[in-house]
Design a protein around this motif. Structure first.
Motif, short mmCIF file in Angstrom:
data_model
loop_
_atom_site.label_atom_id
_atom_site.label_comp_id
_atom_site.label_asym_id
_atom_site.label_seq_id
_atom_site.Cartn_x
_atom_site.Cartn_y
_atom_site.Cartn_z
N LEU A 276 40.96 10.75 -27.50
CA LEU A 276 40.16 11.91 -27.14
C LEU A 276 40.23 12.99 -28.22
O LEU A 276 39.21 13.57 -28.61
CB LEU A 276 40.64 12.48 -25.80
CG LEU A 276 40.45 11.58 -24.56
CD1 LEU A 276 41.13 12.20 -23.34
CD2 LEU A 276 38.96 11.34 -24.29
N TYR A 277 41.43 13.22 -28.72
CA TYR A 277 41.60 14.24 -29.77
C TYR A 277 40.82 13.88 -31.02
O TYR A 277 40.14 14.72 -31.62
CB TYR A 277 43.10 14.38 -30.08
CG TYR A 277 43.38 15.28 -31.26
CD1 TYR A 277 43.36 16.66 -31.12
CD2 TYR A 277 43.64 14.75 -32.53
CE1 TYR A 277 43.60 17.50 -32.20
CE2 TYR A 277 43.89 15.58 -33.61
CZ TYR A 277 43.86 16.95 -33.45
OH TYR A 277 44.09 17.77 -34.51
N GLU A 278 40.89 12.60 -31.41
CA GLU A 278 40.20 12.17 -32.63
C GLU A 278 38.68 12.25 -32.48
O GLU A 278 37.95 12.30 -33.49
CB GLU A 278 40.61 10.75 -33.00
CG GLU A 278 42.05 10.66 -33.50
CD GLU A 278 42.43 9.25 -33.91
OE1 GLU A 278 41.62 8.32 -33.72
OE2 GLU A 278 43.55 9.08 -34.44
N HIS A 279 38.18 12.26 -31.26
CA HIS A 279 36.74 12.37 -31.02
C HIS A 279 36.33 13.78 -30.62
O HIS A 279 35.26 13.99 -30.04
CB HIS A 279 36.31 11.35 -29.96
CG HIS A 279 36.27 9.94 -30.47
ND1 HIS A 279 37.41 9.20 -30.69
CD2 HIS A 279 35.21 9.16 -30.86
CE1 HIS A 279 37.07 8.00 -31.16
NE2 HIS A 279 35.76 7.96 -31.27
N GLY A 280 37.19 14.74 -30.90
CA GLY A 280 36.83 16.14 -30.72
C GLY A 280 36.95 16.66 -29.31
O GLY A 280 36.41 17.74 -29.00
N LEU A 281 37.64 15.94 -28.44
CA LEU A 281 37.82 16.38 -27.06
C LEU A 281 39.24 16.90 -26.84
O LEU A 281 40.19 16.33 -27.38
CB LEU A 281 37.52 15.23 -26.09
CG LEU A 281 36.09 14.69 -26.13
CD1 LEU A 281 35.96 13.48 -25.22
CD2 LEU A 281 35.10 15.78 -25.72
N ARG A 282 39.35 17.94 -26.05
CA ARG A 282 40.66 18.52 -25.80
C ARG A 282 41.15 18.19 -24.40
O ARG A 282 40.37 18.14 -23.45
CB ARG A 282 40.59 20.04 -25.97
CG ARG A 282 40.40 20.48 -27.42
CD ARG A 282 40.11 21.95 -27.52
NE ARG A 282 38.81 22.28 -26.90
CZ ARG A 282 38.32 23.51 -26.80
NH1 ARG A 282 39.02 24.54 -27.24
NH2 ARG A 282 37.14 23.72 -26.23
N VAL A 283 42.46 17.98 -24.32
CA VAL A 283 43.14 17.76 -23.03
C VAL A 283 43.94 19.02 -22.73
O VAL A 283 44.75 19.46 -23.55
CB VAL A 283 44.09 16.54 -23.12
CG1 VAL A 283 44.86 16.37 -21.81
CG2 VAL A 283 43.31 15.27 -23.45
N PRO A 284 43.70 19.69 -21.58
CA PRO A 284 42.86 19.29 -20.45
C PRO A 284 41.50 19.98 -20.41
O PRO A 284 40.76 19.82 -19.44
CB PRO A 284 43.69 19.73 -19.27
CG PRO A 284 44.28 21.03 -19.73
CD PRO A 284 44.58 20.83 -21.21
N ASP A 285 41.15 20.74 -21.46
CA ASP A 285 39.94 21.55 -21.40
C ASP A 285 38.69 20.70 -21.15
O ASP A 285 37.80 21.08 -20.38
CB ASP A 285 39.77 22.35 -22.70
CG ASP A 285 40.89 23.35 -22.91
OD1 ASP A 285 41.78 23.41 -22.03
OD2 ASP A 285 40.90 24.04 -23.93
N ASP A 286 38.62 19.56 -21.84
CA ASP A 286 37.47 18.67 -21.68
C ASP A 286 37.76 17.50 -20.73
O ASP A 286 36.89 17.11 -19.95
CB ASP A 286 37.04 18.13 -23.04
CG ASP A 286 36.65 19.24 -24.00
OD1 ASP A 286 35.76 20.04 -23.64
OD2 ASP A 286 37.23 19.33 -25.10
N VAL A 287 38.95 16.95 -20.82
CA VAL A 287 39.34 15.81 -19.98
C VAL A 287 40.77 16.01 -19.51
O VAL A 287 41.67 16.22 -20.33
CB VAL A 287 39.24 14.46 -20.75
CG1 VAL A 287 39.64 13.31 -19.82
CG2 VAL A 287 37.83 14.25 -21.28
N SER A 288 40.98 15.95 -18.19
CA SER A 288 42.34 15.98 -17.64
C SER A 288 42.89 14.56 -17.59
O SER A 288 42.16 13.60 -17.33
CB SER A 288 42.32 16.58 -16.23
OG SER A 288 42.11 17.97 -16.27
N VAL A 289 44.20 14.42 -17.83
CA VAL A 289 44.84 13.10 -17.89
C VAL A 289 46.11 13.10 -17.06
O VAL A 289 46.93 14.02 -17.17
CB VAL A 289 45.17 12.70 -19.35
CG1 VAL A 289 45.88 11.33 -19.38
CG2 VAL A 289 43.90 12.65 -20.21
#
Length: 352
Positions: A270-283
């Motif tokens: 997710l990080y390498e594709h420009g997405l932030r945890v948890p702002d964009d995706v919760s895990v």
């Protein structure tokens, strides 16, 4: 050579063939044969310095205690067997570690067989190998595709399993997979996520299948869409590869990973594709490995108490050795949802 000398020579040759005796160890350590026997059987009434001398003498002479003699005298071999599959996996390795420690506390040594594949044939072969090593009982950490119908165990051998498929056939101990999974999925829904995607473990794994089933049930009960689960193999690499697919679907806001390792791979993808945890995706992960607290961000996870599971497995063997019949016994060890910084309401970054 006199007759007496010939007798001594014959006795010496016999000892050479049979290996050093308990008397040889006693003379080397400067103690009595009874003291050597106490050390061999794990008795507590031996001073630490004396025990060290005896153990050093055993190692120097290559002495192995006569386990058959111990069984005749004390009614047990003082050893238990452990069968596991894929020790590199967190659940197996940590449960084995806990079983070994619990066995040591009760005065048992352990013999471990790591099964190469999850087939019933390999598991049966492992049982046979351990049966030849003079064990008092057997712990099966995971029998995978073996079932009560296909797994042949020695008669009257006390057995404890950490596998739900053997409940009702052998005494069993396991973590509360259902409760842990339900808590993870409901936590994500309670934050406002429309649905929860799932990185699942391999289909041949009973715990993985329970987590898939409960994840689906919770979503259905809440009237939410049930996405197609993405199958991994418990490894961080598989989590990363599946995470690349997740990152391409911008509708995904929450993911429940079947273990912490896959969660780690997912978070990197997710990080390498420009997405932030948890702002964009919760895990959320599962297992509660110590490292999860030091992920960035720290991982919300379902913690399993592997130490207690190991203790319960050994305790079940000890109770059977004391004569209890525990065929239908099942102990469920609670899990705990540990909430950290990897989960948040959806779209938090866009919030005012």
């Amino acid at each position: 050579m006199s007759t007496e000398d010939e007798v001594r020579a014959v006795r010496a040759r016999g000892r050479a063939r049979l290996g050093p005796s308990i008397g040889d160890v006693a003379r080397e350590a400067g103690v009595s044969a009874q003291t050597v026997s106490r050390v061999s059987t794990g008795a507590d009434n031996v001073r630490p310095d004396t025990r060290s001398r005896v153990l050093e003498a055993m190692e120097k002479l290559g002495y192995s205690p006569n386990h058959a003699a111990r069984a005749l005298r004390y009614g047990s071999f003082g050893a238990i067997g452990i069968i596991a599959h894929q020790l590199a996996r967190t659940g197996e390795s940590r449960t084995v570690e806990a079983v070994v420690e619990a066995a040591r506390q009760k005065g048992y040594t352990t013999s471990l067989v790591d099964v190469r594949s999850p087939s019933p044939t390999d598991v049966d072969d492992a049982v046979k190998r351990l049966d030849h090593q003079s064990i008092d009982g057997l712990v099966i950490i995971r029998a995978e595709t073996a079932t009560p119908a296909t797994l042949v165990l020695p008669r009257r051998l006390p057995v404890a399993v950490s596998d739900s498929r053997f409940v009702g056939h052998h005494p069993a101990v396991g973590a509360d997979q259902r409760g842990g999974t339900q808590a993870a999925v409901e936590h994500l829904l309670s934050l406002g996520h429309r649905t929860v995607h799932h990185l699942a473990g391999p289909a041949e794994s009973a715990p993985a299948e329970i987590r898939v089933q409960v994840w689906s049930e919770v979503l259905q009960a809440a009237g939410r869409e049930v996405p197609v689960p993405l199958r991994g193999d418990w490894s961080s690499r598989s989590g990363y590869e599946l995470g690349v697919r997740v990152a391409r679907d911008r509708d995904v806001t929450a993911v429940f990973a079947a273990n912490d390792e896959m969660a780690a791979g997912l978070m990197r993808a997710l990080y390498e594709h420009g997405l932030r945890v948890p702002d964009d995706v919760s895990v959320v992960g599962f297992d509660g490995i110590p490292l999860a607290e030091y992920f960035w961000p720290p991982l919300t996870t379902v913690r399993q108490d592997f130490h207690r599971i190991g203790e319960e497995l050994v305790a079940l063997l000890a109770r059977q050795l004391d004569g209890e019949v525990l065929t239908d016994h099942r102990a469920v060890v609670p899990t705990e949802l540990v909430v950290r910084a990897s989960t948040a309401p959806p779209g938090r970054a866009a919030a005012p």
